[in-house]
Design an enzyme around this catalytic site. Sequence first.
Site, PDB file in Angstrom:
ATOM      1  N   LYS A 103       0.818  -1.211   0.000  1.00 14.46           N
ATOM      2  CA  LYS A 103       0.000   0.000   0.000  1.00 14.46           C
ATOM      3  C   LYS A 103       0.855   1.265   0.000  1.00 14.46           C
ATOM      4  CE  LYS A 103      -1.895  -1.166   3.619  1.00 14.46           C
ATOM      5  NZ  LYS A 103      -2.309  -0.738   4.934  1.00 14.46           N
ATOM      6  N   ARG A 149     -10.560   2.480  10.260  1.00 17.43           N
ATOM      7  CA  ARG A 149     -10.203   1.171  10.794  1.00 17.43           C
ATOM      8  C   ARG A 149     -11.384   0.532  11.532  1.00 17.43           C
ATOM      9  NH1 ARG A 149      -4.171   0.731  12.659  1.00 17.43           N
ATOM     10  NH2 ARG A 149      -3.887   0.008  10.522  1.00 17.43           N
ATOM     11  N   ARG A 157      12.222  -5.154   6.205  1.00 18.80           N
ATOM     12  CA  ARG A 157      11.915  -3.757   6.538  1.00 18.80           C
ATOM     13  C   ARG A 157      12.723  -3.264   7.735  1.00 18.80           C
ATOM     14  NH1 ARG A 157       5.748  -2.025   6.572  1.00 18.80           N
ATOM     15  NH2 ARG A 157       5.746  -3.190   8.517  1.00 18.80           N
ATOM     16  N   ARG A 208      11.026  -3.597  13.093  1.00 19.39           N
ATOM     17  CA  ARG A 208       9.838  -3.651  13.947  1.00 19.39           C
ATOM     18  C   ARG A 208       9.707  -5.081  14.455  1.00 19.39           C
ATOM     19  NH1 ARG A 208       7.193   1.243  12.848  1.00 19.39           N
ATOM     20  NH2 ARG A 208       7.374   1.827  10.655  1.00 19.39           N
ATOM     21  N   ARG A 249      -0.780 -12.156  12.285  1.00 20.77           N
ATOM     22  CA  ARG A 249      -1.232 -10.776  12.100  1.00 20.77           C
ATOM     23  C   ARG A 249      -2.115 -10.645  10.854  1.00 20.77           C
ATOM     24  NH1 ARG A 249       2.305  -6.040  10.964  1.00 20.77           N
ATOM     25  NH2 ARG A 249       3.904  -7.612  10.802  1.00 20.77           N
TER      26      ARG A 249
END
Length: 222
Positions: free
Chosen positions: A13, A88, A127, A160, A171
């Site tokens: 995204k 959300r 990441r 992260r 997740r």
Amino acid sequence: MRIILFGPPGAGKGTHAQILSRKWQVPHLAAGDLLRSHIRELTEVGKKVKAILERGELVPDVLINELIAVELRKPVARRGFILDGYPRTLGQADALDEFLKGKNENLDVALYFKTSVDVVIDRLTGRRFCPECGANYHIRNIPPKVSGKCDRCGASLVERSDDRPETVRRRLEVYEKDTAPLLNYYQVKGFLEEVPGDFDVDELQAVLAKVLERHGVRESIR
Ligand SMILES: [Zn+2]
């Protein structure tokens, strides 16, 4: 163009939002980044949010709604927006609906980046981000100039903790479960389009161009 992006972290995204943002000259509003920047800069809202999170509570919809509304009222958002990570909840979706009605504006499309778990794991494991300024990197796709250091401020980059493969799968399941009511909300209103998050950047951009055109985005900026 007024669009909303749905999809789990790793769906691409952010990458596509940046491309579309440049192409259409509309701001990319990532709710998570916005919240983090308010907290980092200790704005009035940032202080409130920080206290709420430190108590282990959820940030209430009204606060998030107001944060987003402030951004959407800025002159830079006159030609539209790309929302990412917002809404959300159904309450937030209703608030956005009301806000747009108040401005006599319409959403163009809600894009759902449907992505498979293997692709997400592959993308997320590289990441890195800067804990000081919030800049994002990827060890293969967007490497920093000096390995492990932020290009902007020189701080040491970190991973992260929720980007580890073992947590990504869970997740993704949680994301799909939590997002289902929202997808349904936009489906019923005729705004939802599912696009293949597994595609390469160029392939997916081509798909997005067609979807946007079908929803009349081309005319909406003229
Ligand atoms: Zn930095």
